[in-house]
Scaffold this motif. Structure first.
Motif, PDB file in Angstrom:
ATOM      1  N   TYR A   1      -4.319  10.067  -0.055  1.00 50.24           N
ATOM      2  CA  TYR A   1      -4.161  10.731  -1.347  1.00 50.24           C
ATOM      3  C   TYR A   1      -3.704  12.172  -1.215  1.00 50.24           C
ATOM      4  O   TYR A   1      -3.595  12.877  -2.191  1.00 50.24           O
TER       5      TYR A   1
ATOM      6  N   TRP B   1       2.886   1.350  -3.566  1.00 49.45           N
ATOM      7  CA  TRP B   1       2.136   1.430  -4.817  1.00 49.45           C
ATOM      8  C   TRP B   1       0.891   2.283  -4.734  1.00 49.45           C
ATOM      9  O   TRP B   1       0.256   2.546  -5.756  1.00 49.45           O
TER      10      TRP B   1
ATOM     11  N   VAL C   1       0.836  -1.203   0.000  1.00 49.40           N
ATOM     12  CA  VAL C   1       0.000   0.000   0.000  1.00 49.40           C
ATOM     13  C   VAL C   1       0.871   1.254   0.000  1.00 49.40           C
ATOM     14  O   VAL C   1       0.613   2.212  -0.729  1.00 49.40           O
TER      15      VAL C   1
ATOM     16  N   VAL D   1      -2.026   1.579  -3.554  1.00 48.57           N
ATOM     17  CA  VAL D   1      -3.263   0.850  -3.846  1.00 48.57           C
ATOM     18  C   VAL D   1      -3.885   0.364  -2.552  1.00 48.57           C
ATOM     19  O   VAL D   1      -3.192   0.188  -1.551  1.00 48.57           O
ATOM     20  N   ARG D   2      -5.198   0.153  -2.577  1.00 42.24           N
ATOM     21  CA  ARG D   2      -5.841  -0.387  -1.383  1.00 42.24           C
ATOM     22  C   ARG D   2      -5.727  -1.901  -1.364  1.00 42.24           C
ATOM     23  O   ARG D   2      -5.687  -2.542  -2.409  1.00 42.24           O
ATOM     24  N   ARG D   3      -5.661  -2.458  -0.182  1.00 43.43           N
ATOM     25  CA  ARG D   3      -5.656  -3.911  -0.009  1.00 43.43           C
ATOM     26  C   ARG D   3      -6.796  -4.244   0.941  1.00 43.43           C
ATOM     27  O   ARG D   3      -6.845  -3.731   2.053  1.00 43.43           O
TER      28      ARG D   3
END
Ligand SMILES: [Zn+2]
Length: 144
Positions: free
Chosen positions: A131, A102, A99, A104-106
């Motif tokens: 963000y 990158w 996370v 991104v959500r996990r």
């Protein structure tokens, strides 16, 4: 459309009027008065027992929401400033690293943590990147 979630009371708000996102200051929770909201790119529905931990870009704990004490036995003062994976003895730090690296959500990571009493507890962990410019990670812990 950005969604904001209060790390303390889990109240979601959708930025329909554009007011919250354009403030110079982080928006406050309208429901419980908590000092800031966490922005999510996509909507998310936490479980009633989910507890949020807000971390900075180095994964150190900035704030702890309701429910975390019930899950972990730790109070906010026990966790502030500590590395979240260390403090909770998370069984796997790879999702957290993903996370952070990158952005991104996990969701639905099945991990274990160690409670303050020293017990190993299975938890479901959802992780969200921040963000804003400061970076950071929102960690959602739920019992499983
Ligand atoms: Zn709130």
């Amino acid at each position: 459309m950005p969604v904001y979630i209060c790390p303390n009371c889990r109240e979601r708000s959708i930025d329909t009027d554009g007011v919250e996102g354009f403030s110079m200051h982080a928006p406050q929770c309208r429901s419980c008065g908590f000092g800031f909201l966490f922005q999510l790119l996509e909507d998310y529905y936490p479980a009633p027992s989910t507890g949020f931990v807000v971390c900075d870009q180095d994964a150190r704990v900035l704030a702890v929401g309701r429910g975390v004490f019930e899950l972990t036995g730790y109070r906010e003062t026990d966790l502030i400033g500590r590395d979240v994976a260390d403090a909770l003895a998370l069984s796997d730090t790879a999702p957290l690293q993903l996370v952070r690296e990158w952005g991104v959500r996990r969701l639905g990571e099945q991990l274990e943590l160690r409670t303050r009493a020293g017990l190993t507890k299975p938890v479901l962990v959802d992780l969200f990147p921040a963000y804003d410019d400061d970076g950071g990670v929102l960690v959602a812990l739920s019992s499983r």
